[in-house]
Design a protein around this motif. Structure first.
Motif, PDB file in Angstrom:
ATOM      1  N   ASN A  59      18.213  23.117  19.907  1.00  0.00           N
ATOM      2  CA  ASN A  59      17.446  24.568  19.738  1.00  0.00           C
ATOM      3  C   ASN A  59      16.402  24.734  20.915  1.00  0.00           C
ATOM      4  O   ASN A  59      15.155  24.464  20.893  1.00  0.00           O
ATOM      5  CB  ASN A  59      16.518  24.403  18.681  1.00  0.00           C
ATOM      6  N   SER A  62      12.805  26.047  20.237  1.00  0.00           N
ATOM      7  CA  SER A  62      11.782  25.364  19.913  1.00  0.00           C
ATOM      8  C   SER A  62      11.044  24.780  21.103  1.00  0.00           C
ATOM      9  O   SER A  62       9.820  24.479  20.941  1.00  0.00           O
ATOM     10  CB  SER A  62      12.420  24.336  18.802  1.00  0.00           C
ATOM     11  N   SER A  90      21.246  17.769  13.131  1.00  0.00           N
ATOM     12  CA  SER A  90      20.890  18.448  11.869  1.00  0.00           C
ATOM     13  C   SER A  90      20.553  17.697  10.694  1.00  0.00           C
ATOM     14  O   SER A  90      19.888  18.082   9.910  1.00  0.00           O
ATOM     15  CB  SER A  90      22.075  19.491  11.444  1.00  0.00           C
ATOM     16  N   SER A 106      15.265  23.236  12.210  1.00  0.00           N
ATOM     17  CA  SER A 106      16.458  23.381  12.980  1.00  0.00           C
ATOM     18  C   SER A 106      17.681  22.817  12.551  1.00  0.00           C
ATOM     19  O   SER A 106      17.903  21.700  12.705  1.00  0.00           O
ATOM     20  CB  SER A 106      16.161  23.542  14.519  1.00  0.00           C
ATOM     21  N   PHE A 128      18.462  31.205  15.560  1.00  0.00           N
ATOM     22  CA  PHE A 128      17.719  30.801  16.706  1.00  0.00           C
ATOM     23  C   PHE A 128      18.912  31.098  17.991  1.00  0.00           C
ATOM     24  O   PHE A 128      18.779  31.039  19.036  1.00  0.00           O
ATOM     25  CB  PHE A 128      16.937  29.592  17.023  1.00  0.00           C
ATOM     26  N   SER A 129      20.322  30.791  17.441  1.00  0.00           N
ATOM     27  CA  SER A 129      21.381  30.872  18.450  1.00  0.00           C
ATOM     28  C   SER A 129      22.815  31.075  17.613  1.00  0.00           C
ATOM     29  O   SER A 129      22.706  30.905  16.458  1.00  0.00           O
ATOM     30  CB  SER A 129      21.300  29.734  19.096  1.00  0.00           C
ATOM     31  N   GLY A 231      22.974  28.703  14.568  1.00  0.00           N
ATOM     32  CA  GLY A 231      21.767  27.857  14.704  1.00  0.00           C
ATOM     33  C   GLY A 231      20.961  28.588  13.708  1.00  0.00           C
ATOM     34  O   GLY A 231      20.222  29.414  13.618  1.00  0.00           O
ATOM     35  N   LEU A 233      17.250  28.522  11.506  1.00  0.00           N
ATOM     36  CA  LEU A 233      15.733  27.954  11.273  1.00  0.00           C
ATOM     37  C   LEU A 233      15.680  27.949   9.782  1.00  0.00           C
ATOM     38  O   LEU A 233      15.431  29.243   9.153  1.00  0.00           O
ATOM     39  CB  LEU A 233      14.924  28.914  11.921  1.00  0.00           C
ATOM     40  N   TYR A 254       9.288  32.744  17.274  1.00  0.00           N
ATOM     41  CA  TYR A 254      10.767  32.616  17.417  1.00  0.00           C
ATOM     42  C   TYR A 254      11.186  33.824  18.353  1.00  0.00           C
ATOM     43  O   TYR A 254      11.822  33.793  19.402  1.00  0.00           O
ATOM     44  CB  TYR A 254      11.675  32.248  16.494  1.00  0.00           C
ATOM     45  N   SER A 291      24.373  28.445  24.736  1.00  0.00           N
ATOM     46  CA  SER A 291      23.308  28.696  23.641  1.00  0.00           C
ATOM     47  C   SER A 291      23.795  30.071  22.941  1.00  0.00           C
ATOM     48  O   SER A 291      23.426  30.261  21.892  1.00  0.00           O
ATOM     49  CB  SER A 291      22.115  28.526  24.362  1.00  0.00           C
TER      50      SER A 291
END
Length: 348
Positions: A59, A62, A90, A106, A128-129, A231, A233, A254, A291
């Motif tokens: 991540n 982060s 994870s 994450s 986040f992605s 991804g 959060l 973020y 990413s």
């Protein structure tokens, strides 16, 4: 599968519109607004205490937030301490969330759904992605070139993570079942080590470790971005309900980091390289090629569509007992109240 690209300018404009039109969250079906956020003017700010939040090499946002100290600065006036806890995968983030060791963590979307299906009270509050972070990997000298050739072989994968579910989907597509192979449940870094020492024939890898393995000569024999889930959060429901102002601060950070990363890719790669112990070329590949940080951060139908494919696998493999548990999790996992009100300019 069509994927929606995202403009942060659109987010800010949309947030302003949402603020005028909505009095609570615009969460998905089955969601309810937290009482403290139904009227932002009457929301109580958290004073004192600790925000426990994870950082992870998978991540990048982060890592940027942690390195820049943006949350510490944003919460200083509230006397809130920010405690950063590293997640190795994870599965580890989910363990920490379930144990209330962290408030925000994450994970891959698949891992978040698995956890909620099994009763973990978490919701995704931001994306986040949209990474291509998992693939099937063999060693430099391996003669294996196709998923079908893995029949009867040993494969390392971390259960409860995207690479694990990536492996299951790849096997199914090749006409194989988990019983046709031996899956060694190893943490991501240990999986790569096992591939190097010959303990396994293949590894379902995760970036940035996987990108580093490529530099060492490892070969990716199967890639499929559609088998990678987003991804996520995630935050615990208790945290969302009791400290919505901190949840909003995290999401703001973020979105600020997302803007910053788009304008500072070289420095973002340097941060990843330093924290993950990678060569700068490897870190750059992860940031610029794998990413996909320029993703719509609002969780919704696109993620539910992807997770609806993965969900039945949980039941087939015995990771979840009942299909209803998966369906209920799909109906309640999204909480978009904070991202729809995100203000990246509130940070920094």
């Amino acid at each position: 599968m069509n994927r929606k690209r995202f403009s942060l300018a659109t987010l800010v404009a949309g947030a302003a519109t949402a603020a005028l039109l909505l009095t609570g969250c615009v969460a998905g079906e089955g969601q309810t607004a937290s009482p403290a956020t139904e009227d932002s003017d009457s929301a109580t700010l958290t004073e004192g205490g600790t925000l426990n939040i994870d950082f992870a090499t998978y991540n990048p946002l982060s890592l940027i937030i942690k390195e820049k100290g943006w949350l510490e600065d944003a919460l200083a006036d509230q006397d809130v301490t920010v405690n950063w806890v590293q997640s190795a995968g994870s599965n580890k983030a989910n363990e920490a969330l379930r144990a209330n060791a962290i408030d925000v963590g994450s994970t891959a979307g698949s891992a978040a759904l698995l956890a909620r299906s099994n009763g973990s009270p978490i919701q995704v509050i931001d994306l986040f992605s949209q990474p291509e972070w998992a693939a099937l990997v063999v060693g430099p000298d391996s003669t294996i070139t196709d998923v079908a050739e893995l029949k009867g072989k040993k494969i390392a994968a971390t259960k409860g993570t995207d690479p694990y579910f990536f492996l299951l989907q790849a096997l199914e597509e090749a006409g194989l079942t988990p019983e046709d192979v031996t899956i060694e449940n190893l943490q991501h870094a240990d999986g790569w080590a096992a591939l190097q020492n010959g303990s396994v024939d293949a590894w379902s890898g995760l970036d940035p470790i996987m990108a580093n393995a490529e530099e060492a000569g490892a070969k990716l024999i199967y890639r499929n971005v559609d088998f990678n889930t987003y991804g996520f959060l995630n935050a615990t429901e208790t945290f969302i309900e009791e400290k919505p102002d901190l949840a909003q601060a995290v999401v703001n950070a973020y979105e600020h980091a997302r803007e910053w990363a788009a304008e500072n890719e070289e420095e973002a790669a340097e941060i990843l390289a330093e924290i993950a112990g990678l060569d700068i070329a490897v870190a750059t590949k992860v940031i610029t090629e794998r990413s996909n940080l320029d993703v719509d951060p609002v969780p919704g139908d696109a993620q539910i569509d992807v997770l609806s494919i993965v969900g039945p696998i949980f039941v087939e493999t015995g990771d979840v007992l009942d299909e209803k548990d998966v369906d209920d999790a799909l109906d309640t996992i999204i909480n978009d109240e904070f991202i729809t009100q995100a203000d990246p300019d509130a940070i920094g």
